[in-house]
Motif scaffolding. Structure first.
Motif, PDB file in Angstrom:
ATOM      1  N   ALA A  13       6.763   1.442   7.534  1.00 20.91           N
ATOM      2  CA  ALA A  13       6.907   2.924   7.013  1.00 20.91           C
ATOM      3  C   ALA A  13       6.916   4.016   7.815  1.00 20.91           C
ATOM      4  O   ALA A  13       7.548   4.878   7.907  1.00 20.91           O
ATOM      5  N   PHE A  14       6.120   3.944   8.983  1.00 17.18           N
ATOM      6  CA  PHE A  14       6.011   4.806  10.018  1.00 17.18           C
ATOM      7  C   PHE A  14       7.558   4.752  10.921  1.00 17.18           C
ATOM      8  O   PHE A  14       8.108   5.709  11.328  1.00 17.18           O
ATOM      9  N   ALA A  15       8.008   3.764  11.049  1.00 17.14           N
ATOM     10  CA  ALA A  15       9.287   3.466  11.706  1.00 17.14           C
ATOM     11  C   ALA A  15      10.356   4.105  11.032  1.00 17.14           C
ATOM     12  O   ALA A  15      11.288   4.830  11.662  1.00 17.14           O
ATOM     13  N   VAL A  16      10.344   3.776   9.664  1.00 19.30           N
ATOM     14  CA  VAL A  16      11.454   4.320   8.863  1.00 19.30           C
ATOM     15  C   VAL A  16      11.391   6.058   8.708  1.00 19.30           C
ATOM     16  O   VAL A  16      12.321   6.492   8.942  1.00 19.30           O
ATOM     17  N   SER A  17      10.140   6.411   8.933  1.00 14.95           N
ATOM     18  CA  SER A  17      10.164   7.887   8.748  1.00 14.95           C
ATOM     19  C   SER A  17      10.856   8.528   9.976  1.00 14.95           C
ATOM     20  O   SER A  17      11.415   9.582  10.035  1.00 14.95           O
ATOM     21  N   GLY A  18      10.526   7.828  11.269  1.00 17.62           N
ATOM     22  CA  GLY A  18      11.233   8.448  12.456  1.00 17.62           C
ATOM     23  C   GLY A  18      12.600   8.266  12.406  1.00 17.62           C
ATOM     24  O   GLY A  18      13.447   9.030  12.563  1.00 17.62           O
ATOM     25  N   CYS A  19      13.212   7.120  11.565  1.00 15.62           N
ATOM     26  CA  CYS A  19      14.641   6.898  11.555  1.00 15.62           C
ATOM     27  C   CYS A  19      15.324   7.900  10.527  1.00 15.62           C
ATOM     28  O   CYS A  19      16.414   8.379  10.874  1.00 15.62           O
ATOM     29  N   VAL A  20      14.505   8.298   9.628  1.00 19.24           N
ATOM     30  CA  VAL A  20      15.055   9.396   8.430  1.00 19.24           C
ATOM     31  C   VAL A  20      15.192  10.629   9.231  1.00 19.24           C
ATOM     32  O   VAL A  20      16.181  11.288   9.094  1.00 19.24           O
ATOM     33  N   SER A  21      14.239  11.103   9.973  1.00 15.56           N
ATOM     34  CA  SER A  21      14.187  12.171  10.717  1.00 15.56           C
ATOM     35  C   SER A  21      15.408  12.307  11.806  1.00 15.56           C
ATOM     36  O   SER A  21      16.176  13.421  11.843  1.00 15.56           O
ATOM     37  N   THR A  22      15.686  11.398  12.538  1.00 15.66           N
ATOM     38  CA  THR A  22      16.560  11.139  13.233  1.00 15.66           C
ATOM     39  C   THR A  22      18.110  11.229  12.634  1.00 15.66           C
ATOM     40  O   THR A  22      19.033  11.945  13.100  1.00 15.66           O
ATOM     41  N   LEU A  23      18.171  10.643  11.463  1.00 17.87           N
ATOM     42  CA  LEU A  23      19.350  10.279  10.501  1.00 17.87           C
ATOM     43  C   LEU A  23      19.583  11.875  10.214  1.00 17.87           C
ATOM     44  O   LEU A  23      20.921  12.573  10.370  1.00 17.87           O
ATOM     45  N   VAL A  24      18.510  12.889   9.831  1.00 16.88           N
ATOM     46  CA  VAL A  24      18.927  14.164   9.148  1.00 16.88           C
ATOM     47  C   VAL A  24      19.436  15.074  10.462  1.00 16.88           C
ATOM     48  O   VAL A  24      20.439  15.798  10.599  1.00 16.88           O
ATOM     49  N   ASP A  25      18.741  14.875  11.945  1.00 16.21           N
ATOM     50  CA  ASP A  25      19.371  15.753  13.079  1.00 16.21           C
ATOM     51  C   ASP A  25      20.509  15.131  13.255  1.00 16.21           C
ATOM     52  O   ASP A  25      21.275  16.041  13.558  1.00 16.21           O
ATOM     53  N   VAL A  26      20.951  13.804  13.163  1.00 16.96           N
ATOM     54  CA  VAL A  26      22.442  13.195  13.534  1.00 16.96           C
ATOM     55  C   VAL A  26      23.389  14.101  12.608  1.00 16.96           C
ATOM     56  O   VAL A  26      24.450  14.452  13.080  1.00 16.96           O
ATOM     57  N   ALA A  27      23.004  14.171  11.268  1.00 18.60           N
ATOM     58  CA  ALA A  27      23.962  14.685  10.217  1.00 18.60           C
ATOM     59  C   ALA A  27      24.146  15.992  10.354  1.00 18.60           C
ATOM     60  O   ALA A  27      25.222  16.603  10.061  1.00 18.60           O
ATOM     61  N   THR A  28      23.131  16.793  10.696  1.00 18.89           N
ATOM     62  CA  THR A  28      23.436  18.051  10.937  1.00 18.89           C
ATOM     63  C   THR A  28      23.799  18.642  12.026  1.00 18.89           C
ATOM     64  O   THR A  28      24.053  20.033  12.296  1.00 18.89           O
ATOM     65  N   ALA A  29      23.872  18.048  13.144  1.00 18.84           N
ATOM     66  CA  ALA A  29      24.121  18.396  14.534  1.00 18.84           C
ATOM     67  C   ALA A  29      25.757  19.055  14.464  1.00 18.84           C
ATOM     68  O   ALA A  29      25.808  19.973  15.051  1.00 18.84           O
ATOM     69  N   PRO A  30      26.574  18.308  13.898  1.00 22.41           N
ATOM     70  CA  PRO A  30      28.042  18.916  13.977  1.00 22.41           C
ATOM     71  C   PRO A  30      28.082  20.273  13.450  1.00 22.41           C
ATOM     72  O   PRO A  30      28.721  21.225  13.812  1.00 22.41           O
TER      73      PRO A  30
END
Length: 109
Positions: A13-30
């Motif tokens: 659960a902790f590992a996935v929460s970090g991944c979700v945050s990273t995915l949001v950052d990657v998606a909004t970067a462009p």
């Protein structure tokens, strides 16, 4: 057996929460990059006004300096210095070129 599975679930659960945050950052970067590029490429009205104001002040300062030089050159010309007479004509010509580029302030009457 239940205990290791529970620990694994908590860790996941902790590992996935970090991944979700990273995915949001990657998606909004462009979107952030494009918006920053548009901001840098365009000039806001206030920025354009500031730039125009600085340019007008620069011309006004140049005109004031030329007026002081012109008065000094005229005084020297009247004393018989022919070179000052020539310089006064050149200074006056430059003043005439700058004058139309400075906006006239309305009367306060």
């Amino acid at each position: 057996m239940r205990r290791p599975a529970t620990l694994a679930l908590i860790f996941a659960a902790f590992a996935v929460s970090g991944c979700v945050s990273t995915l949001v950052d990657v998606a909004t970067a462009p979107v952030k990059v494009v918006s920053k590029g548009v901001d840098l490429a365009t000039t806001s009205q206030s920025e354009a006004d500031e730039k125009r104001g600085r340019e007008i002040r620069r011309r006004e300062e140049r005109l004031a300096k030329l007026e002081r030089e012109y008065e000094k050159q005229l005084d020297e010309c009247e004393e018989g210095n022919r070179r000052s007479c020539s310089e006064a004509r050149d200074t006056y010509a430059e003043m005439q070129q700058i004058l139309p580029t400075i906006p006239v302030e309305p009367d306060e009457n």
